[in-house]
Design a protein around this motif. Sequence first.
Motif, PDB file in Angstrom:
ATOM      1  N   VAL A 177       0.802  -1.219   0.000  1.00 11.79           N
ATOM      2  CA  VAL A 177       0.000   0.000   0.000  1.00 11.79           C
ATOM      3  C   VAL A 177       0.837   1.273   0.000  1.00 11.79           C
ATOM      4  O   VAL A 177       0.553   2.200  -0.768  1.00 11.79           O
ATOM      5  N   ASP A 228      -4.565  -6.370   1.286  1.00 14.55           N
ATOM      6  CA  ASP A 228      -4.328  -4.945   1.063  1.00 14.55           C
ATOM      7  C   ASP A 228      -5.539  -4.228   0.496  1.00 14.55           C
ATOM      8  O   ASP A 228      -5.626  -2.998   0.585  1.00 14.55           O
ATOM      9  N   ARG A 253      -8.417  -4.155   1.649  1.00  9.36           N
ATOM     10  CA  ARG A 253      -9.188  -3.580   2.756  1.00  9.36           C
ATOM     11  C   ARG A 253      -8.352  -2.643   3.626  1.00  9.36           C
ATOM     12  O   ARG A 253      -8.854  -2.129   4.629  1.00  9.36           O
ATOM     13  N   HIS A 254      -7.117  -2.426   3.268  1.00  8.23           N
ATOM     14  CA  HIS A 254      -6.229  -1.563   4.043  1.00  8.23           C
ATOM     15  C   HIS A 254      -6.766  -0.131   4.059  1.00  8.23           C
ATOM     16  O   HIS A 254      -7.238   0.380   3.054  1.00  8.23           O
ATOM     17  N   ASP A 255      -6.702   0.536   5.202  1.00  9.42           N
ATOM     18  CA  ASP A 255      -7.164   1.923   5.300  1.00  9.42           C
ATOM     19  C   ASP A 255      -6.130   2.889   4.745  1.00  9.42           C
ATOM     20  O   ASP A 255      -4.920   2.752   5.007  1.00  9.42           O
ATOM     21  N   VAL A 297      -1.034   7.400   3.220  1.00  7.34           N
ATOM     22  CA  VAL A 297      -1.123   6.255   4.117  1.00  7.34           C
ATOM     23  C   VAL A 297      -1.483   6.705   5.528  1.00  7.34           C
ATOM     24  O   VAL A 297      -2.198   6.013   6.245  1.00  7.34           O
ATOM     25  N   ARG A 321     -11.030   2.716   1.925  1.00 11.45           N
ATOM     26  CA  ARG A 321     -10.370   1.464   1.574  1.00 11.45           C
ATOM     27  C   ARG A 321      -9.332   1.721   0.486  1.00 11.45           C
ATOM     28  O   ARG A 321      -9.528   2.538  -0.424  1.00 11.45           O
ATOM     29  N   ALA A 322      -8.227   0.965   0.551  1.00 13.81           N
ATOM     30  CA  ALA A 322      -7.155   1.150  -0.426  1.00 13.81           C
ATOM     31  C   ALA A 322      -7.623   0.828  -1.837  1.00 13.81           C
ATOM     32  O   ALA A 322      -7.274   1.538  -2.790  1.00 13.81           O
ATOM     33  N   GLY A 370      -0.386  -8.957  -1.097  1.00 15.07           N
ATOM     34  CA  GLY A 370      -1.577  -8.295  -0.582  1.00 15.07           C
ATOM     35  C   GLY A 370      -2.697  -8.151  -1.582  1.00 15.07           C
ATOM     36  O   GLY A 370      -3.742  -7.595  -1.259  1.00 15.07           O
TER      37      GLY A 370
END
Length: 386
Positions: free
Chosen positions: A279, A302, A304-306, A318, A335-336, A367
């Motif tokens: 990310v 990844d 769902r990564h914020d 980030v 979400r990413a 990811g």
Amino acid sequence: MDLAFLDPLLHRPGPWASAYADTAHDTEDAARQQELIARDARDRLAAQGADPATCEAVRESLAALEPSGAPGHAVFATGGEAVLQVPLAAAPPPGLDTWAPLPHVGPLAALASQRPPCLVAYVDRQGADLELRGRSGRPGHAGQVTGQTWPLHRTASADWSERHFQLAVENTWEENATRIAETLAEEAARAGAEVLVLAGDPRERRAVFDRLPPELQQVTVESRHGGRAAGARSPRLEEDIEAARAAHARRKADEALDRFLAARVPDSAEGLTEAAEGVPALVDAAREHRIAALLVRPGGGDLRHDVWVGPEPDQLAVRRSESQYLGEPRPARARADDALIRSAAATGAEVIPLPPAGGSHAGAPAGGLGALLRWPQVSGGYRAAG
């Protein structure tokens, strides 16, 4: 996947209601079922805090869908207006309806049609009828080629004058094939067709194929089914068209993954790579408009990564504290996958869906998200190639 269809979503402020609905209903009470699905979507969005006007816009949009053969639809709405409706190639799983700062476009990588645009030509010795199969899959008239109509038919006589006439007939066929091939090359380029299917008269379609530019021949398939005459359309031809489109999509995904795997290996001399994953690296690349193609593998962590976003597609970071990148005093959490797909669409990049995890490259990209870059990445920043 060409992301131009997402343009209506790119620069409008949120928050956004995103609804994914199963719309494959062919029963007598299909209209009632559709209304129930639309109401359920409205209620789920309202429970997440969506305003009544936007909830109602989603309900109206879903309830008004006419039977189209699409197994699902996605609707994106904000400010009391349904802004975009997207037919899906697969029925969506439950739980995708969201009320969020950005449109929840991440699921489109797996659910929207991955079939590339396809030009279909029904040819005979007099000309051709053209159809364009776009993202929705519905045939659309794309023109007609009218060739010379005389002389067109040979005779069985061995007389010298008849043999001369037969040569003239064959010249007519060849000239018509040339005219059809030239038109197909022009139309394929104009429409952005990635696949060409030739159907109809065996001799003429082979003559057309032989006159196509080499790059178009590489993505052309000849079908033995169907033809130009009325009533000559065939279910087998439809199967050939869909098989050609699916095969092209698989090749494209395989080629992109091979390029990604090769590109992420640093150059031995300068440590440059032409790929990014993770990310932080992808956010840096998106912010600087470096992404040429975004690779998305469903199910990757990844996705769902914020990340933190501002109102414009290149305002993402980030960390919330990275205000120098966000240009926004009150950034929003997103979400990413939603943020990166929005950014890719805004800069003319494409999204290449990869198969779900499995096979020899199940862990690539890490990811579930990766990118091919417009120019190489150097440790600590970017630098233009050459």
